[in-house]
Design an enzyme around this catalytic site. Structure first.
Site, short mmCIF file in Angstrom:
data_model
loop_
_atom_site.label_atom_id
_atom_site.label_comp_id
_atom_site.label_asym_id
_atom_site.label_seq_id
_atom_site.Cartn_x
_atom_site.Cartn_y
_atom_site.Cartn_z
N CYS A 242 0.82 -1.20 0.00
CA CYS A 242 0.00 0.00 0.00
C CYS A 242 0.86 1.26 0.00
CB CYS A 242 -0.96 0.00 1.19
SG CYS A 242 -0.17 -0.18 2.78
N HIS A 243 2.14 1.15 0.36
CA HIS A 243 3.02 2.31 0.33
C HIS A 243 3.29 2.78 -1.11
CE1 HIS A 243 5.64 -1.25 0.03
NE2 HIS A 243 6.48 -0.49 -0.64
#
Length: 279
Positions: A242-243
């Site tokens: 998700c980064h």
């Protein structure tokens, strides 16, 4: 110094740059802000990221992020048009994702045993938890204190039996950041969340997409806000990347493990990508 100690200084340096970005402080000033000489600051970054601090910090600029967004979108378009499964296919071979069944979702982990441990990583300490079917949680913790991460784990799997077993989870934690061993993930989420998490696995390391891009990938182009919520609910940090989702303006945005950690992760992956391209 340990890998975790290196990361703490890197994070402080990123934070100093973020707080003083208007002035564009020199590397010598940034080094002094973390109580290092410029020489030791340079050596620290070389040890942690494999590149110079000057190059690393260039990765974190708004201009570079905008260029990377365009490049990553083009990469996805070309591979999908060619009939491939996506540029993250190689990553898919190492990270497979299995979601709980509707019945298992309702049981909320009843009868499940989850082993967990706190381990060092390139981005500080993390709590990793796993079942026989795969890793079910990876949360970064500050100062090695897992209390908040454990509370989140209990909230997600209230019926499960939690067993502290760092000996069992240590090899998984090591593999999680080396990329050398195939890993299985076992996650609990809604159908929409799981759909978003699967899409994130197709973003290759060193690339980024916007929330709108991810919404388009899953066939829900108007659901960028819901995508953002699903990204924020990711239970397996870093492995479900998700980064690698940023704002369409090029700004990095929020991250459950902290915005500075997100910047560090992206810079670290971009550095690895650059090194591979020159080898």
């Amino acid at each position: 110094m340990s890998q975790v100690d290196d990361y703490r200084l890197v994070e402080r340096a990123i934070g100093y740059l973020e707080a003083n970005f208007i002035r564009q402080p020199s590397l010598a000033e940034v080094a002094a802000a973390v109580n290092l000489s410029e020489h030791h600051f340079h050596r620290l970054f070389r040890r942690w990221a494999g590149i110079s601090p000057k190059r690393f910090l260039q990765f974190l600029t708004l201009e570079y992020a905008k260029e990377l967004l365009q490049e990553s979108r083009a990469l996805l378009e070309v591979t999908y048009e060619a009939g491939l499964s996506g540029p993250g296919r190689l990553h898919d071979l190492f990270v497979t994702l299995e979601a709980v069944t509707p019945g298992e979702y309702r049981r909320r982990g009843d009868g499940l045993t989850i082993e967990y441990g706190v381990h060092p990583s390139p981005f500080g300490y993390c709590l990793l938890a796993a079942t026989e079917r795969g890793i079910c949680a990876l949360h970064f913790v500050d100062d090695g204190d897992p209390s908040a991460a454990l509370a989140e784990l209990r909230h997600t799997w209230p019926g499960a039996r939690l067993v502290e077993s760092p000996e069992s989870t240590g090899r998984l934690a090591e593999a999680a950041f080396s990329g050398d061993v195939p890993l299985a993930l076992f996650v609990k989420g809604t159908n929409f969340q799981v759909q978003v998490w699967r899409a994130l696995l197709s973003i290759p390391p060193g690339h980024v997409l916007s929330y709108e891009d991810v919404a388009g990938m899953i066939g829900r182009p108007t659901a960028s806000r819901a995508v953002g919520n699903a990204v924020g609910s990711n239970p397996v940090g870093y492995l479900i990347p998700c980064h690698r989702v940023i704002r369409k303006t090029g700004r990095f945005g929020h991250y459950g493990g902290g915005p500075l950690r997100k910047r560090a992760m992206l810079g670290w992956e971009m550095a690895a990508r650059e090194r591979e391209a020159t080898e």
